[in-house]
Every structure is written in structure tokens, then in C-alpha cells.
Design an enzyme around this catalytic site. Structure first.
Site, PDB file in Angstrom:
ATOM      1  CB  SER A 162      -1.947 -10.174  -1.168  1.00 18.21           C
ATOM      2  OG  SER A 162      -2.444 -10.574   0.158  1.00 18.21           O
ATOM      3  CE  LYS A 163       5.252  -6.285  -1.649  1.00 18.77           C
ATOM      4  NZ  LYS A 163       5.778  -4.766  -1.877  1.00 18.77           N
ATOM      5  NE  ARG A 164      -4.032  -6.110   1.949  1.00 23.49           N
ATOM      6  CZ  ARG A 164      -5.003  -5.416   1.540  1.00 23.49           C
ATOM      7  NH1 ARG A 164      -5.838  -4.780   2.342  1.00 23.49           N
ATOM      8  NH2 ARG A 164      -5.456  -5.551   0.399  1.00 23.49           N
TER       9      ARG A 164
END
Length: 322
Positions: free
Chosen positions: A79-81
Site C-alpha cells: 500500500s502507499k502508506r
């Protein structure tokens, strides 16, 4: 096989007249004459819905191939996070296309599982042509793959080391940062000097974005570091200064034509060994004087790039610190 009792009554068109994804994707794939659909195994619950729609339309369904997900090292979805997931992110960090392709090809697949790959092919370095030749989705594993950045760094470092200096020089220039602003010396801004600095770090480079920091000391007109860094083991300031003066005197006698890493290294090491002197007592302070760093390439490699005048200037500056 799926039990019909487990399938809900699927909505195909919403109340506002907009078709749902499952309906639209089936129509879209049919009109584009898609032959194979490769997607993550989290889509398996949607598989029977897709097949029923194809059957309802009287269309031939494409082959659906569900691949295991690529997970992060903690076992969760990418994920981007939790990190970069876009190809552009890796490009901006200085990863090479060859490395990223090679790395991604091995997520859930390995040439050792392929009947098309030669048995003597035991390493994981694959060209694009080899990936095309060896790969078959039928050979893919059923366990989730792990996106290991350290392994990606290994591949990237390998491809950087195989690259010609001319190509590496062009690729590294956008990552040099403000290095050229650190000097007023036109020689340090020349292509020849920059190439030598980059070439010396080529073996240590894992991604292009590291080149600015690794080569920074080459472009500084004045090094800034604590004099304690010059001290080797249990030597005191006086001993280090005497040892560094020996190195200065030896290098001062080297002619411009002999100012080469191989010649300087042989002459100075032969001198120290003939007198049964400890190499570290002399080479550590010499390297620090030339780089201002705790870890860097060796003093002779660095001196070869800096040139005689700059090398003697830096050693003289270190002598004044002691």
C-alpha cells in the site's frame, strides 16, 4: 467449482442507470477480444459471477488465471502508506528498468520451475528475452510472494555494475544534487572528473539516488570533519601527524605522470612494509584526510581521482588540524 447457494443475486445496473463493475468489465473484455485475464487471487469470489454473465450472453469466456498476491515483509498487502507501489516511485529513486523487471518476474515464479529454462541456469539474473522465453504462468507457485526491497537493491546493484561508465554517468547526473555548487574549481565540474568520481563508486552503488551523497566529498573545496576521525586505534595526535607527514612527503615526490592508483599504492605500501610499519597507522589517516569520512573508497583510489594538487592540499589541511 462453487455452490450456487453461496452466490448472491448480483446487481448489474444501479438505480441511476450506471452499470456495475462486474457487468461492465465482462462486456468490455468481450468487445476487446481479451483472451486471458490475469489478476490477483482476491478476485476468486468474483470468478463465478463473471462466468455466469458470459454464459448468459452466450459468449466464450477468456481464460481466468488467478495469481498469488505480492505482500510486504510483514505479510500485508502493498500500500502507499507502507511504501512505494508505483513504478514511477522506483524510477525516481534510481532503480533501473532491468532490475525492476528481473525482480518482479521472480515474484511467485522462478526459472528453476520452468521446463523451458536450461538446467544449468541456476542464478536469478534474467534478461527480458530470457523472461519471455522461460516464463509460463503454469509454473507459478501458489504461495504469496514477498516484496523484499533488499533483494531489489541486490538486482539494481548488479545491473549498475554491469553498465558502461558512459551510460552510468548520464543516468547519474540528475541525482548529483547540489554537488556542483560545492566547488568553484572548474576541473571538478568537468565531465572527465565527474565520470571518475562516479566510476569509483560504481561498485558500491545500489541505486542511482545514492550517487550524490557518495560522491559529495569529491566536490567540496574544503572538507569539514572532526579531527578525532583521523586518529587510528590507540595512536595519539602526535603519532598520527608524524604518520600523515610521511604519506604527504611520499606523495609529493610522485610525478604527475605516475599519479595513478596502482603506482602510488605499490610504492607507498612497499615503503611501509620494508620498514615493518603497520599499514593501518598510515593509510587510515590518509584516507580520512582525503575524504573526511569514516567509510569511503581507499586513499589511493580517491587520490587518483582528486589529482596531486588537491590531494596534497587536503592532507596538508589535515596536518594543521592535529
Amino acid at each position: 467449482k462453487f455452490k450456487a447457494v453461496d452466490l448472491e443475486d448480483q446487481i448489474l445496473i444501479k438505480s441511476d442507470g450506471i452499470p456495475t463493475y462486474h457487468f461492465a468489465s465482462v462486456v468490455d473484455d468481450h468487445l476487446m477480444e481479451i483472451s486471458h485475464v490475469l489478476r490477483g487471487d482476491e478476485w476468486i469470489p468474483s470468478f463465478p459471477k463473471n462466468i455466469l454473465l458470459y454464459q448468459a450472453f452466450g459468449w466464450e469466456a477468456p481464460k481466468f488465471i488467478h495469481l498469488t498476491l505480492t505482500l510486504n515483509k510483514e505479510g500485508g498487502k502493498l500500500s502507499k502508506r507502507q511504501g512505494d507501489v508505483a513504478v514511477e516511485d522506483y524510477k525516481n529513486k534510481g532503480y533501473l528498468p532491468e532490475a525492476l523487471l528481473n525482480f518482479c518476474a521472480l515474484l511467485g515464479w522462478h526459472p528453476s520451475a520452468s521446463a523451458k529454462a536450461p538446467k544449468e541456469k541456476t542464478d536469478e539474473i534474467l534478461s527480458l528475452d530470457q523472461m519471455i522465453e522461460y516464463f509460463d504462468y503454469k509454473d507459478m507457485g501458489t504461495s504469496p510472494a514477498v516484496f523484499d526491497v533488499e533483494k531489489l537493491d541486490y538486482f539494481n546493484g548488479y545491473y549498475i555494475r554491469q553498465m558502461s561508465l558512459e551510460k552510468l554517468f548520464k543516468l547519474c547526473l540528475p541525482f548529483m544534487g547540489d554537488n556542483f555548487k560545492l566547488t568553484k574549481d572548474p576541473r571538478k565540474q568537468s565531465d572527465d572528473y565527474i565520470k571518475k568520481a562516479i566510476g569509483l563508486e560504481q561498485e558500491r552503488l545500489k541505486k542511482l539516488s545514492e550517487i550524490g551523497e557518495l560522491t559529495k566529498f569529491f566536490f567540496m573545496d574544503e572538507l569539514i570533519y572532526d579531527k578525532q576521525l583521523l586518529i587510528w586505534k590507540k595512536l595519539d595526535d602526535r603519532q598520527v601527524k608524524e604518520n600523515l607527514q610521511v604519506i604527504y612527503d611520499l606523495l609529493e615526490k610522485v610525478s604527475d605522470s605516475d599519479w595513478l592508483k596502482e603506482i602510488m599504492e605499490k610504492d607507498i605500501i612497499d615503503y611501509l612494509k620494508a620498514r615493518e610499519l603497520k599499514l593501518g597507522d598510515y593509510l587510515w589517516p590518509a584516507r580520512v584526510a582525503l575524504t573526511g569520512l569514516n567509510a569511503s573508497p581507499g586513499p589511493f583510489e580517491v587520490a587518483g581521482v582528486l589529482g596531486k594538487e588537491e590531494s596534497l592540499k587536503r592532507i596538508n589541511s589535515a596536518l594543521k588540524k592535529l
